[in-house]
Design an enzyme around this catalytic site. Structure first.
Site, PDB file in Angstrom:
ATOM      1  N   ASP A 118       0.808  -1.276  -0.081  1.00  0.00           N
ATOM      2  CA  ASP A 118      -0.059   0.063   0.016  1.00  0.00           C
ATOM      3  C   ASP A 118       0.888   1.231   0.033  1.00  0.00           C
ATOM      4  O   ASP A 118       2.143   1.185   0.346  1.00  0.00           O
ATOM      5  CB  ASP A 118      -0.824   0.178   1.146  1.00  0.00           C
ATOM      6  N   GLU A 183      -0.062  -0.868   5.952  1.00  0.00           N
ATOM      7  CA  GLU A 183       0.772  -0.426   6.628  1.00  0.00           C
ATOM      8  C   GLU A 183       1.070   0.965   6.752  1.00  0.00           C
ATOM      9  O   GLU A 183       1.350   1.573   7.956  1.00  0.00           O
ATOM     10  CB  GLU A 183       2.456  -0.807   5.933  1.00  0.00           C
TER      11      GLU A 183
END
Length: 491
Positions: A118, A183
């Protein structure tokens, strides 16, 4: 008569265990365009975990990651980690975590590589020189959101295993992957997944490797600590609706005034935190640490030039690194609800949120210290407005022993690929899951960055240099071999 047979057997054994680094490195060099195209495909996916509207793209990114590992013959799973509750009470599905395994030889060391796919938000109008989701090669630098943080390092680890496979070479260790998609917003759901699989997926893992960080200079580095962070919202609520400042200004106590007043009590101009107990909770710099910091390659003037400032809070290298890596600070990120567009808007906002975080220390303690302090400061203002303080992320700091065998293996790998000793550094940023890995699995962890010091993580014009991407892949290949030399009984 048996001597010729014995000599043949010995020759075969020594050949099987010889590390063919040159052949592997040449393979990497000859396939670098393929690796760049793989990064281009990944960067093109807008896997922004902070934007719920982009959640379908994030799911697609996890599927693409899993498929790449499947095509390599790995044992791959997409692990469901549940739902995410939004501030408005709605829920959305969290992106699944990708796990994969290559090799299950019980006589070999097993390493687990963690990464994330991400990214932070990015728009061309934010000041990017290129389209952020279109990987652009300029003078050997590959520009694109997520290029360095963390898509190229994840791909480099995958390509490292792929190189062994392509040349029909046996992996020197068993390799597992844990790749997540949240994250950048605090690794939602991953703690519970690690705990749930402690006695299954992680049961045979000897070491955990994280490559979600950067070098400090042009010298390769190994990272042994992160600061942690606690991310807060402080919301001040006043009138029931926005008010015309000309009509009502001077008669109401404005939320913005209260908010600015609170902000001014958190940290002074010289960087001293004014919240009691925060700085005192961190041990002072030891003589041994001072020596380590003194030996690290770091140019203060170059650092200032890189970020475009004329002065820093500290003038010498050791003080600067200590406040970058180990001492706490307060960072103000923004104010929600305030007018921020161009032009004028004569309005008193009904509600404002201060967005900030306190870096380093343990979340439960910090949450109480910060909440109690801000409420006490607000009470002294005798304002009729209401204050609400919420901690939305609490990531623990992490620290490893850089003298352990895992780091010695890292030094050996750096020497082989780069022909120099690495710097041993800490990281001012936070990788939320590191401390969880350490606490839940009990395994040793190393952070092995390949990102450059000037990659612009979370900023405009993020990039990964071809050099770091390709040589970083070679570093990971060499590291797998070095880790295989560690005796399992020494863990």
């Amino acid at each position: 008569m048996n001597l010729p047979v014995v000599s043949v057997i010995l020759l075969v054994v020594s050949t099987v265990h010889a590390f063919q680094y040159t052949e592997l490195a040449q393979y990497i060099d000859s396939h670098q365009e393929e690796y760049v195209e793989a990064l281009r495909d990944w960067v093109a996916i807008e896997s922004d975990s902070s934007n719920v509207q982009k959640r379908p793209e994030l799911h697609r990114m996890m599927e693409m990651t899993a498929q790449k590992l499947r095509l390599m013959g790995g044992t791959v799973e997409l692990v469901d980690i549940g739902e995410q509750e939004l501030p408005d009470g709605q829920t959305v599905t969290l992106p699944k975590v990708v796990t994969a395994q290559f090799g299950n030889d019980p006589s070999k060391v097993t390493v687990c590589v963690y990464g994330h796919v991400d990214v932070q938000p990015a728009k061309l109008e934010d000041g990017w020189a290129t389209e952020p989701y279109n990987l652009t090669d300029i003078n050997g630098n590959l520009y694109g959101r997520g290029a360095s943080d963390n898509k190229a390092p994840v791909l480099a680890w995958i390509h490292a295993v792929g190189a062994y496979q392509a040349l029909n070479m046996e992996l020197p260790v068993n390799v597992k992957y844990v790749i997540e998609g949240m994250e950048e917003t605090g690794s939602n759901g991953l703690d519970a997944m690690i705990l749930a699989q402690r006695d299954t997926f992680f049961s045979d893992v000897d070491y955990i490797i994280i490559s979600d960080c950067s070098w400090l200079s042009r010298r390769p580095a190994l990272t042994y600590g992160t600061r942690g962070n606690c991310y807060f919202f402080a919301e001040v609520e006043g009138p029931k609706q926005d008010l015309h400042s000309g009509v009502y200004g001077g008669t109401v106590i404005e939320p913005m005034t209260d908010l600015i007043g609170i902000l001014d009590t958190m940290i002074n101009p010289s960087g001293k935190i004014l919240i009691p107990g925060i700085r005192e909770a961190v041990a002072p710099l030891s003589d041994e640490e001072w020596k380590m910091y003194q030996d690290i390659e770091f140019d203060v003037e170059n650092y200032k030039s890189k970020i475009g400032v004329s002065h820093l809070m500290y003038t010498n290298k050791v003080d600067l690194l200590a406040h970058l890596w180990r001492y706490p600070t307060v960072t103000i990120h923004g104010i929600e609800g305030a007018f921020s567009d161009r032009g004028t808007k004569t309005v008193i906002p009904l509600r404002l949120s201060l967005i900030y975080h306190v870096i380093f220390l343990y979340p439960v303690v910090v949450m109480l210290q910060v909440t109690d302090y801000l409420h006490s400061v607000f009470a002294k203002r005798k304002s009729p407005n209401k204050l609400k303080v919420t901690m939305v992320i609490g990531a623990k700091p992490w620290l490893a022993d850089p003298q352990q065998a895992l780091y010695e293996a890292g030094k050996a790998a750096v020497r082989r690929v780069f022909d120099m000793e690495p710097d041993l550094i800490r990281e001012g940023g936070t990788i939320p899951i590191a401390k969880t890995f350490q606490d839940v699995t009990g395994k040793s962890i190393i952070m092995m960055p390949i990102g450059g010091f000037d990659d612009g993580l979370h900023s405009q014009n993020e990039k990964m240099s071809r050099y770091n991407y390709i040589e970083g892949t070679k570093l990971f290949i060499a590291y797998l071999n070095e880790v295989s030399k560690i005796q399992k009984t020494s863990v």
